[in-house]
Scaffold this motif. Structure first.
Motif, PDB file in Angstrom:
ATOM      1  N   GLY A 219       0.809  -1.297  -0.024  1.00 50.86           N
ATOM      2  CA  GLY A 219       0.087   0.075  -0.004  1.00 50.86           C
ATOM      3  C   GLY A 219       0.845   1.257  -0.072  1.00 50.86           C
ATOM      4  O   GLY A 219       0.533   2.270  -0.603  1.00 50.86           O
ATOM      5  N   ARG A 220       1.894   1.232   0.781  1.00 53.10           N
ATOM      6  CA  ARG A 220       2.834   2.159   0.805  1.00 53.10           C
ATOM      7  C   ARG A 220       3.434   2.712  -0.502  1.00 53.10           C
ATOM      8  O   ARG A 220       3.693   3.664  -0.890  1.00 53.10           O
ATOM      9  CB  ARG A 220       3.737   2.306   2.008  1.00 53.10           C
ATOM     10  N   ALA A 221       3.857   1.429  -1.089  1.00 55.20           N
ATOM     11  CA  ALA A 221       4.478   1.550  -2.415  1.00 55.20           C
ATOM     12  C   ALA A 221       3.709   1.938  -3.430  1.00 55.20           C
ATOM     13  O   ALA A 221       4.152   2.852  -4.281  1.00 55.20           O
ATOM     14  CB  ALA A 221       4.998   0.158  -2.948  1.00 55.20           C
ATOM     15  N   ARG A 222       2.299   1.620  -3.377  1.00 54.41           N
ATOM     16  CA  ARG A 222       1.386   2.122  -4.325  1.00 54.41           C
ATOM     17  C   ARG A 222       1.097   3.645  -4.246  1.00 54.41           C
ATOM     18  O   ARG A 222       1.035   4.568  -5.178  1.00 54.41           O
ATOM     19  CB  ARG A 222       0.272   1.360  -4.236  1.00 54.41           C
ATOM     20  N   ALA A 223       1.027   4.131  -2.998  1.00 57.75           N
ATOM     21  CA  ALA A 223       1.058   5.469  -2.546  1.00 57.75           C
ATOM     22  C   ALA A 223       2.065   6.349  -3.263  1.00 57.75           C
ATOM     23  O   ALA A 223       1.924   7.498  -3.815  1.00 57.75           O
ATOM     24  CB  ALA A 223       0.744   5.598  -1.266  1.00 57.75           C
ATOM     25  N   ARG A 224       3.458   5.769  -3.068  1.00 57.86           N
ATOM     26  CA  ARG A 224       4.518   6.495  -3.597  1.00 57.86           C
ATOM     27  C   ARG A 224       4.459   6.458  -4.923  1.00 57.86           C
ATOM     28  O   ARG A 224       4.894   7.506  -5.540  1.00 57.86           O
ATOM     29  CB  ARG A 224       5.931   5.744  -2.789  1.00 57.86           C
ATOM     30  N   ALA A 225       4.006   5.378  -5.611  1.00 55.02           N
ATOM     31  CA  ALA A 225       3.851   5.462  -6.992  1.00 55.02           C
ATOM     32  C   ALA A 225       3.060   6.508  -7.742  1.00 55.02           C
ATOM     33  O   ALA A 225       3.256   7.179  -8.747  1.00 55.02           O
ATOM     34  CB  ALA A 225       3.715   4.037  -7.706  1.00 55.02           C
ATOM     35  N   ALA A 226       1.877   6.563  -6.705  1.00 53.01           N
ATOM     36  CA  ALA A 226       0.946   7.666  -7.326  1.00 53.01           C
ATOM     37  C   ALA A 226       1.379   9.202  -7.126  1.00 53.01           C
ATOM     38  O   ALA A 226       1.311   9.778  -7.986  1.00 53.01           O
ATOM     39  CB  ALA A 226      -0.306   7.431  -6.228  1.00 53.01           C
ATOM     40  N   ASP A 227       2.286   9.302  -6.000  1.00 56.50           N
ATOM     41  CA  ASP A 227       2.931  10.460  -5.828  1.00 56.50           C
ATOM     42  C   ASP A 227       3.785  10.738  -7.098  1.00 56.50           C
ATOM     43  O   ASP A 227       3.855  11.946  -7.647  1.00 56.50           O
ATOM     44  CB  ASP A 227       3.574  10.707  -4.491  1.00 56.50           C
ATOM     45  N   LEU A 228       4.463   9.620  -7.358  1.00 55.03           N
ATOM     46  CA  LEU A 228       5.588  10.171  -8.459  1.00 55.03           C
ATOM     47  C   LEU A 228       4.971  10.267  -9.844  1.00 55.03           C
ATOM     48  O   LEU A 228       5.487  11.134 -10.629  1.00 55.03           O
ATOM     49  CB  LEU A 228       6.545   8.827  -8.442  1.00 55.03           C
TER      50      LEU A 228
END
Length: 130
Positions: A40-49
């Motif tokens: 979930g945190r990786a997905r959120a980071r990817a969305a931010d990027l």
């Protein structure tokens, strides 16, 4: 019957304390689950990027358009050879925009590679001194 200090003064108060404790425990468990959710945190980071990349694309397009206007203004005051090139660019704006976007992407890629190399170098030195 003597009561302990700080304890419940009756069954209703004891039930309220239990409910508060359960609520606090539930909040703590949710926080811990959020921290443990790596995907979930990786997905959120990817969305931010992705959002940052989209914003950078808009910024690059804006910069390219502004540069095009500046060049156009300078070309109107320049000699005939430059004026012909600018007029050709104005007739066919897509290749000019693609070239500008490619140049911008190249700048971004170079910056990303440079930063990754700095991070990698830092990790190498950290391992060396351990």
């Amino acid at each position: 019957m003597t009561e302990a200090t700080g304890g419940a003064k009756g069954p209703d108060e004891l039930r309220q304390q239990i409910e508060r404790t359960r609520s606090e425990l539930g909040n703590t468990v949710e926080e811990l689950a959020g921290k443990a959710d790596v995907k979930g945190r990786a997905r959120a980071r990817a969305a931010d990027l992705r959002d940052k990349a989209g914003a950078m694309t808009v910024q690059l397009r804006s910069s390219a358009a502004q540069a095009g206007h500046t060049v156009h203004d300078k070309a109107t005051h320049a000699g005939p050879p430059v004026r012909g090139v600018v007029q050709a660019g104005m007739r066919h704006p897509k290749p000019v925009l693609v070239a500008g976007a490619a140049a911008g992407a190249a700048v971004v890629a170079v910056e990303v590679v440079r930063r990754r190399q700095q991070v990698t170098r830092g990790h190498r030195w950290q391992r060396w001194y351990r």
